[in-house]
Write a protein that holds these residues in place. Structure first.
Motif, PDB file in Angstrom:
ATOM      1  N   LEU A  32      42.976  43.669  37.586  1.00 38.71           N
ATOM      2  CA  LEU A  32      43.376  43.225  38.908  1.00 38.71           C
ATOM      3  C   LEU A  32      43.247  42.073  38.887  1.00 38.71           C
ATOM      4  O   LEU A  32      42.413  41.286  38.471  1.00 38.71           O
ATOM      5  CB  LEU A  32      42.702  44.156  40.198  1.00 38.71           C
ATOM      6  CG  LEU A  32      42.819  45.385  40.379  1.00 38.71           C
ATOM      7  CD1 LEU A  32      41.830  45.891  41.525  1.00 38.71           C
ATOM      8  CD2 LEU A  32      44.490  45.860  40.642  1.00 38.71           C
ATOM      9  N   THR A  33      44.132  41.270  39.682  1.00 38.07           N
ATOM     10  CA  THR A  33      43.905  39.657  39.848  1.00 38.07           C
ATOM     11  C   THR A  33      43.442  39.561  41.318  1.00 38.07           C
ATOM     12  O   THR A  33      43.560  40.397  42.103  1.00 38.07           O
ATOM     13  CB  THR A  33      45.337  39.105  39.928  1.00 38.07           C
ATOM     14  OG1 THR A  33      46.215  39.700  40.654  1.00 38.07           O
ATOM     15  CG2 THR A  33      45.716  39.096  38.510  1.00 38.07           C
ATOM     16  N   ASP A  34      42.862  38.468  41.521  1.00 33.08           N
ATOM     17  CA  ASP A  34      42.140  38.272  42.948  1.00 33.08           C
ATOM     18  C   ASP A  34      43.381  38.191  43.898  1.00 33.08           C
ATOM     19  O   ASP A  34      44.377  37.776  43.935  1.00 33.08           O
ATOM     20  CB  ASP A  34      41.442  36.824  42.986  1.00 33.08           C
ATOM     21  CG  ASP A  34      40.773  36.694  43.785  1.00 33.08           C
ATOM     22  OD1 ASP A  34      39.982  37.438  44.292  1.00 33.08           O
ATOM     23  OD2 ASP A  34      40.593  35.476  44.620  1.00 33.08           O
ATOM     24  N   HIS A  66      30.646  44.023  47.540  1.00 33.10           N
ATOM     25  CA  HIS A  66      30.856  44.275  46.238  1.00 33.10           C
ATOM     26  C   HIS A  66      30.378  45.719  45.695  1.00 33.10           C
ATOM     27  O   HIS A  66      29.129  45.851  45.972  1.00 33.10           O
ATOM     28  CB  HIS A  66      30.034  43.034  45.296  1.00 33.10           C
ATOM     29  CG  HIS A  66      30.694  42.911  43.964  1.00 33.10           C
ATOM     30  ND1 HIS A  66      30.246  43.686  42.888  1.00 33.10           N
ATOM     31  CD2 HIS A  66      31.483  42.313  43.347  1.00 33.10           C
ATOM     32  CE1 HIS A  66      30.387  43.451  41.749  1.00 33.10           C
ATOM     33  NE2 HIS A  66      31.485  42.705  41.926  1.00 33.10           N
ATOM     34  N   TRP A 104      45.172  42.250  50.833  1.00 39.60           N
ATOM     35  CA  TRP A 104      45.518  42.382  49.238  1.00 39.60           C
ATOM     36  C   TRP A 104      47.112  42.947  49.310  1.00 39.60           C
ATOM     37  O   TRP A 104      47.604  43.646  50.037  1.00 39.60           O
ATOM     38  CB  TRP A 104      44.758  43.374  48.716  1.00 39.60           C
ATOM     39  CG  TRP A 104      43.285  43.040  48.825  1.00 39.60           C
ATOM     40  CD1 TRP A 104      42.484  42.408  47.910  1.00 39.60           C
ATOM     41  CD2 TRP A 104      42.266  43.559  49.859  1.00 39.60           C
ATOM     42  NE1 TRP A 104      41.163  42.431  48.476  1.00 39.60           N
ATOM     43  CE2 TRP A 104      41.115  42.981  49.642  1.00 39.60           C
ATOM     44  CE3 TRP A 104      42.680  44.379  50.803  1.00 39.60           C
ATOM     45  CZ2 TRP A 104      39.817  43.275  50.379  1.00 39.60           C
ATOM     46  CZ3 TRP A 104      41.192  44.640  51.808  1.00 39.60           C
ATOM     47  CH2 TRP A 104      40.154  43.986  51.379  1.00 39.60           C
ATOM     48  N   ASN A 128      38.052  44.029  36.702  1.00 36.70           N
ATOM     49  CA  ASN A 128      37.974  42.821  37.740  1.00 36.70           C
ATOM     50  C   ASN A 128      38.051  43.792  39.178  1.00 36.70           C
ATOM     51  O   ASN A 128      38.317  42.869  40.435  1.00 36.70           O
ATOM     52  CB  ASN A 128      39.218  42.052  37.949  1.00 36.70           C
ATOM     53  CG  ASN A 128      38.977  41.180  36.546  1.00 36.70           C
ATOM     54  OD1 ASN A 128      38.045  41.196  35.976  1.00 36.70           O
ATOM     55  ND2 ASN A 128      40.128  40.698  36.136  1.00 36.70           N
ATOM     56  N   THR A 129      37.964  45.107  39.401  1.00 34.34           N
ATOM     57  CA  THR A 129      37.690  45.574  40.922  1.00 34.34           C
ATOM     58  C   THR A 129      36.479  45.222  41.253  1.00 34.34           C
ATOM     59  O   THR A 129      35.326  45.168  40.912  1.00 34.34           O
ATOM     60  CB  THR A 129      37.773  47.200  40.584  1.00 34.34           C
ATOM     61  OG1 THR A 129      39.108  47.538  40.108  1.00 34.34           O
ATOM     62  CG2 THR A 129      37.552  47.833  41.922  1.00 34.34           C
ATOM     63  N   THR A 130      36.497  44.555  42.671  1.00 32.39           N
ATOM     64  CA  THR A 130      35.545  44.300  43.403  1.00 32.39           C
ATOM     65  C   THR A 130      34.845  45.587  44.252  1.00 32.39           C
ATOM     66  O   THR A 130      33.559  45.827  44.197  1.00 32.39           O
ATOM     67  CB  THR A 130      35.822  43.289  44.656  1.00 32.39           C
ATOM     68  OG1 THR A 130      36.294  42.187  44.054  1.00 32.39           O
ATOM     69  CG2 THR A 130      34.596  43.151  45.590  1.00 32.39           C
ATOM     70  N   SER A 187      40.324  43.563  44.905  1.00 31.86           N
ATOM     71  CA  SER A 187      39.937  42.451  43.821  1.00 31.86           C
ATOM     72  C   SER A 187      39.965  41.410  44.906  1.00 31.86           C
ATOM     73  O   SER A 187      40.969  40.997  45.340  1.00 31.86           O
ATOM     74  CB  SER A 187      40.677  42.154  42.639  1.00 31.86           C
ATOM     75  OG  SER A 187      40.065  41.055  41.945  1.00 31.86           O
TER      76      SER A 187
END
Length: 499
Positions: free
Chosen positions: A164-166, A226, A147, A181-183, A142
């Motif tokens: 997920l968080t950033d 993305h 990460w 929230n997965t990029t 994310s």
């Protein structure tokens, strides 16, 4: 019967039924004799001349025939090869507006549907995939890297994981649902962890496989694109979208698609039921030929070939050379198609024509201008039953099978017609003066090589063949483009076609 010509009388009708495409001089002589007796080819001018001599009109293209017919084979009524195939195909549509003339669709479990045809379009019952999934083993990440990696990974088949968080990543397996929230998904080979357990993206190696067209480009350094290596929900199809039309053949791949789309059963058209009647007192079922007796080649050959054409063979019965026995066998059959071998010519024990006349059957095709096999026939014995009469000689029977039985059974089974195609013939092929010839060939590169041993009683050529070449009257020259008919084992594979 497999040796009817050998036992037939040698009058004018018997001469008309003689075949020897290996000897063109004999063929030409026979053609002249046949013309003297009123037999004509598919040429319109000759057809008009024949009709003016009292030969009567040909059956119409819809398969209907005149009210009266001769009791035995008469070459004057023979159709061209193309006309005969058209009549056989259209006969199966007679009297209904449905795809076939006989059977309503039935639901069939997936494991029993191979080789059938879809009676209704295959429509997606869900989105495919039904949720966003990982296309690779690696990490769901994310935001930009590096990460922090979660302790718990994400496996396929498990319930949804926390978002997920950033700046966070989680180990993920191919096919697993990506956390909210997965990029992107960072492939295993594109990431490394440092001494502090933080994940970093690394550039792909120069030797790595090239990126597929349309795929997101992998990021370099600490960035990812993305959606990279994520299969989004509905990428393949959306719920309600048509995947395949009605009439599509159920192949192994179709079974897999149907299962993925949520199906347990498929609406299909049932296979037409065929009963095979092998005629002849001279046939042996085992051992070597002896004392005027010969081995039956058609009994073992026809059932698997018919299954390859989409039929269900309900029985193979041997019928002696007796008119009453043949009458009982045909009238008692409950099959959709009765297929006989031999007895279609004009010999003393050729009982097919008289039996059909006794039954009041509608004769749709009475001879075809094709070598080998021209005394073949097609009749409607009941409103929902047909009889295909094959000549007794083995390769002549194959000719009848592909000329009349194939289009009839294909239509009854709801299968689409194969796309016609041509290839150049490497060698010249002698042709009959007026009739089409079907000649076994093997495919070698971009050309078809005609095979020897293609006489009406021979199977040696077709046993080695990939296809049959449709040789027009007069023959072909080297390199001439010629229509080919694929043989089932060459085009589809024995394990699939013969199931």
């Amino acid at each position: 019967m497999n040796a009817s010509e050998a036992r037939a009388g040698r009058g004018a009708e018997a001469v008309d039924d003689a075949e020897d495409p290996d000897d063109l001089d004999v063929e030409e002589a026979l053609a002249l004799v046949n013309d003297a007796f009123g037999r004509t080819s598919g040429d319109p001018a000759r057809a008009r001349a024949r009709d003016s001599r009292g030969g009567g009109p040909r059956p119409a293209a819809d398969g209907r025939s005149p009210a009266t017919r001769p009791a035995r084979h008469d070459g004057r009524h023979a159709l061209s090869w193309a006309e005969a195939r058209t009549v056989a195909e259209r006969a199966a549509h007679r009297g209904t507006g449905r795809r076939t003339a006989h059977h309503a669709p039935v639901p069939v479990p997936l494991d029993a549907a191979l080789g059938l045809t879809l009676a209704a379009p295959l429509t997606a019952l869900t989105d495919l995939p039904s949720f966003d999934t990982s296309a690779m083993d690696g990490w769901a990440v994310s935001g930009p890297g590096p990460w922090a990696v979660r302790k718990d990974g994400v496996l396929a088949g498990h319930t949804e994981h926390p978002p997920l968080t950033d700046g966070e990543a989680a180990r993920i397996a191919t096919g697993a649902r990506v956390p909210p929230n997965t990029t992107a998904v960072l492939r295993s080979e594109h990431g490394r962890t440092d001494d502090n357990g933080r994940l970093h993206a690394v550039p792909p190696r120069a030797s790595a496989p090239s990126r597929p067209p349309g795929a997101p480009r992998a990021g370099s350094g600490s960035t990812v694109v993305h959606g990279q290596d994520i299969r989004p929900r509905g990428q393949e199809c959306r719920s309600g979208e048509q995947l395949l039309p009605a009439g599509a053949l159920v192949t192994p791949a179709v079974l897999g698609l149907a299962a993925a789309a949520g199906y347990d059963t498929l609406s299909t058209l049932p296979r037409p039921r065929v009963e095979v009647l092998v005629l002849g007192d001279e046939l042996l079922t085992a051992g070597l030929p002896h004392d005027g007796l010969i081995r039956d080649a058609l009994g073992p050959m026809l059932p698997p070939w018919l299954r390859a054409l989409g039929a269900e063979v309900t029985a193979v019965r041997r019928v002696r050379d007796d008119a009453q026995t043949l009458y009982r066998a045909i009238t008692r059959s409950g099959a959709d198609v009765v297929l006989t071998t031999g007895g279609t010519a004009a010999g003393p024990v050729d009982h097919v024509h008289p039996t059909l006349h006794r039954m009041g059957a509608e004769l749709l095709v009475d001879g075809v201008e094709v070598r080998p096999g021209h005394p073949m026939l097609l009749a409607r014995t009941k409103e929902d039953q047909y009889l295909v009469g094959l000549p007794g000689n083995p390769l002549a029977a194959v000719s009848g099978l592909l000329t009349l039985a194939e289009p009839l059974l294909r239509t009854l089974a709801g299968r689409p017609a194969p796309e016609p195609y041509t290839m150049p013939l490497r060698d010249a092929v002698q042709g009959h003066p007026h009739d089409t010839r079907l000649v076994p060939v093997v495919l070698r590169g971009d050309a078809a090589l005609p095979l020897r041993y293609n006489g009406p009683a021979m199977l040696r050529g077709v046993a080695a063949a990939d296809a049959l070449a449709v040789v027009p009257p007069g023959g072909t020259r080297p390199g001439q483009e010629t229509e080919l008919l694929d043989l089932p084992w060459a085009s589809g594979g024995i394990g699939v076609c013969f199931t």
